[in-house]
Design a protein around this motif. Sequence first.
Motif, PDB file in Angstrom:
ATOM      1  N   PHE A 154     132.349   5.571  63.693  1.00  0.00           N
ATOM      2  CA  PHE A 154     133.775   5.822  63.977  1.00  0.00           C
ATOM      3  C   PHE A 154     134.422   6.557  62.807  1.00  0.00           C
ATOM      4  O   PHE A 154     135.230   7.482  62.997  1.00  0.00           O
ATOM      5  CB  PHE A 154     134.480   4.487  64.240  1.00  0.00           C
ATOM      6  N   ALA A 155     134.063   6.170  61.580  1.00  0.00           N
ATOM      7  CA  ALA A 155     134.648   6.785  60.389  1.00  0.00           C
ATOM      8  C   ALA A 155     134.244   8.241  60.239  1.00  0.00           C
ATOM      9  O   ALA A 155     134.930   9.018  59.559  1.00  0.00           O
ATOM     10  CB  ALA A 155     134.242   6.002  59.143  1.00  0.00           C
ATOM     11  N   ASP A 193     145.391   2.759  59.083  1.00  0.00           N
ATOM     12  CA  ASP A 193     145.368   4.181  59.397  1.00  0.00           C
ATOM     13  C   ASP A 193     144.772   4.448  60.782  1.00  0.00           C
ATOM     14  O   ASP A 193     144.465   5.594  61.114  1.00  0.00           O
ATOM     15  CB  ASP A 193     144.555   4.946  58.342  1.00  0.00           C
ATOM     16  N   VAL A 194     144.585   3.373  61.544  1.00  0.00           N
ATOM     17  CA  VAL A 194     143.985   3.485  62.880  1.00  0.00           C
ATOM     18  C   VAL A 194     145.004   3.065  63.932  1.00  0.00           C
ATOM     19  O   VAL A 194     145.690   2.047  63.772  1.00  0.00           O
ATOM     20  CB  VAL A 194     142.719   2.597  62.982  1.00  0.00           C
ATOM     21  N   ALA A 204     132.915   1.090  55.508  1.00  0.00           N
ATOM     22  CA  ALA A 204     132.948   2.468  56.010  1.00  0.00           C
ATOM     23  C   ALA A 204     133.999   3.310  55.311  1.00  0.00           C
ATOM     24  O   ALA A 204     134.101   4.519  55.558  1.00  0.00           O
ATOM     25  CB  ALA A 204     133.210   2.456  57.516  1.00  0.00           C
ATOM     26  N   GLY A 205     134.806   2.685  54.445  1.00  0.00           N
ATOM     27  CA  GLY A 205     135.803   3.425  53.687  1.00  0.00           C
ATOM     28  C   GLY A 205     137.042   3.786  54.479  1.00  0.00           C
ATOM     29  O   GLY A 205     137.699   4.791  54.182  1.00  0.00           O
ATOM     30  N   GLY A 215     135.306  -7.485  61.352  1.00  0.00           N
ATOM     31  CA  GLY A 215     135.671  -6.086  61.481  1.00  0.00           C
ATOM     32  C   GLY A 215     136.309  -5.497  60.244  1.00  0.00           C
ATOM     33  O   GLY A 215     136.184  -4.294  59.979  1.00  0.00           O
ATOM     34  N   TYR A 216     137.006  -6.336  59.455  1.00  0.00           N
ATOM     35  CA  TYR A 216     137.628  -5.847  58.228  1.00  0.00           C
ATOM     36  C   TYR A 216     136.569  -5.480  57.189  1.00  0.00           C
ATOM     37  O   TYR A 216     136.690  -4.487  56.477  1.00  0.00           O
ATOM     38  CB  TYR A 216     138.583  -6.901  57.673  1.00  0.00           C
ATOM     39  N   LYS A 217     135.519  -6.283  57.107  1.00  0.00           N
ATOM     40  CA  LYS A 217     134.423  -5.945  56.200  1.00  0.00           C
ATOM     41  C   LYS A 217     133.762  -4.637  56.624  1.00  0.00           C
ATOM     42  O   LYS A 217     133.421  -3.792  55.797  1.00  0.00           O
ATOM     43  CB  LYS A 217     133.386  -7.075  56.177  1.00  0.00           C
TER      44      LYS A 217
END
Length: 447
Positions: A75-76, A296-297, A290-291, A283-285
């Motif tokens: 995704f990133a 921002d999403v 993934a940086g 999901g936060y980890k």
Amino acid sequence: MRGRNRSVAWRGLSVACACSFVGWLLTSCAWPARVFELEVDSGLDPLPGLPVVRAIDGRPNQAFQVSFDQAIAEFARTPVPADGTRDFDMLVLSSGGVNGAFGAGVLTAWTERGDRPDFWTVTGVSVGALMAPFAFAGPEFDDRLEELFARISPADMHQEKGVISSVLFDESLMDNSPLRRSIARGVDMELMRAVAKRHREGRRCMVGSTYLDYGHFVVWDLGAIATVGTDKALELFRNVLTASAAIPVVYPPVRFATGEREELHVDGAVIRPLFMPQNIFNGYKSAERAGIDWDDVEATMYVIHNGSLRPKPVAVQRDTLDIATRTVTMMSYTMINEHVLHLFMLSQAWKAQFRFATMDYGDELNVQDFTPDDTLELFEKGRELMTRSTPWQDSPPGYLLRQDIERLAPVGSERNSNDEPGIVERLRSIEVQLRELRSELRAARGK
């Protein structure tokens, strides 16, 4: 008196003989007993020859964490739009039996509407599980959704068994072979390859079943199964969908062999009629690795409920079966409402937009009595919903309505126009609490 005693004795002997005969039938003709040790708090045994493709909801699972890390990494890598905000769209498909025709109508018309998102996560339970892989694979499979759900009859789902034999010697009232055949027609290698392709892009499709022996809600990763790509994987894929839609007592449970043990799985709606995975992965980890920052999403959770939120009124007869049936029905509606509210609260904690679609009151079909014309009409109602300018509700119906908050005031207290600021403050207080909950979830990501 002696004649009377003799009569009573003969009746007692007759009853005893009848009971013995029934007992002999049950032990000689029923399924063999399942005998194995069950630990108090056991996990899931691995499926022979397959990677980890399932997890118990609510329990951290390392394989699912690695999988979601990979998903968010993909995704990133997607291009950042001009406004600097990526979209992360989730789709939740509920249970509902034949009322899945409504959801199928929503999805196909949504494609024609032109604003159907490219989902990153799709989940489904029961009939929602049957729809999930098609919705996940993309609009090119809309024709299969219509074929499988728009015009169906009871004969497309099951065939009856003898009542006495099914109660005494079998594990279900109905034979769901027709449903299995329908699943096999719709779920082939072409679909499985499409699901595997999406999985490799970082998208995830998960469905739920109920593990009867332990009472676990089991989350299956259909994409992980699809990437195996073998005939054995296709068989498992179909069996998982059948299990998620196996209404207990009505349809037989689906058996999964794990070596020493044989598991029985039924309809996931027994525990959760709709879901997003809980605590299986962090999901936060994943985002941190993934940086990216979830702030921002632009996340949106779309929930399609294949039913209405309250039952139709019926004249309940004064007999045990009718009272029991109505009671269970009302409990299932309560469960639906609670889970919809749970998803809404979850979306607020994640700072995601919430979009909800449900059937109008009274439109629900009875799973025991419907025709192809009925399901087609429901399919068209789902399509009609998507022609409206605002087809989605942004909160569960009735949630935090002003009149509901006003009822919190003590009985007998005076109400006047000056109470308006108090109501507003209470709304703001709830919003603050939700934001604090989200902050706590974010703070926990390092744990």
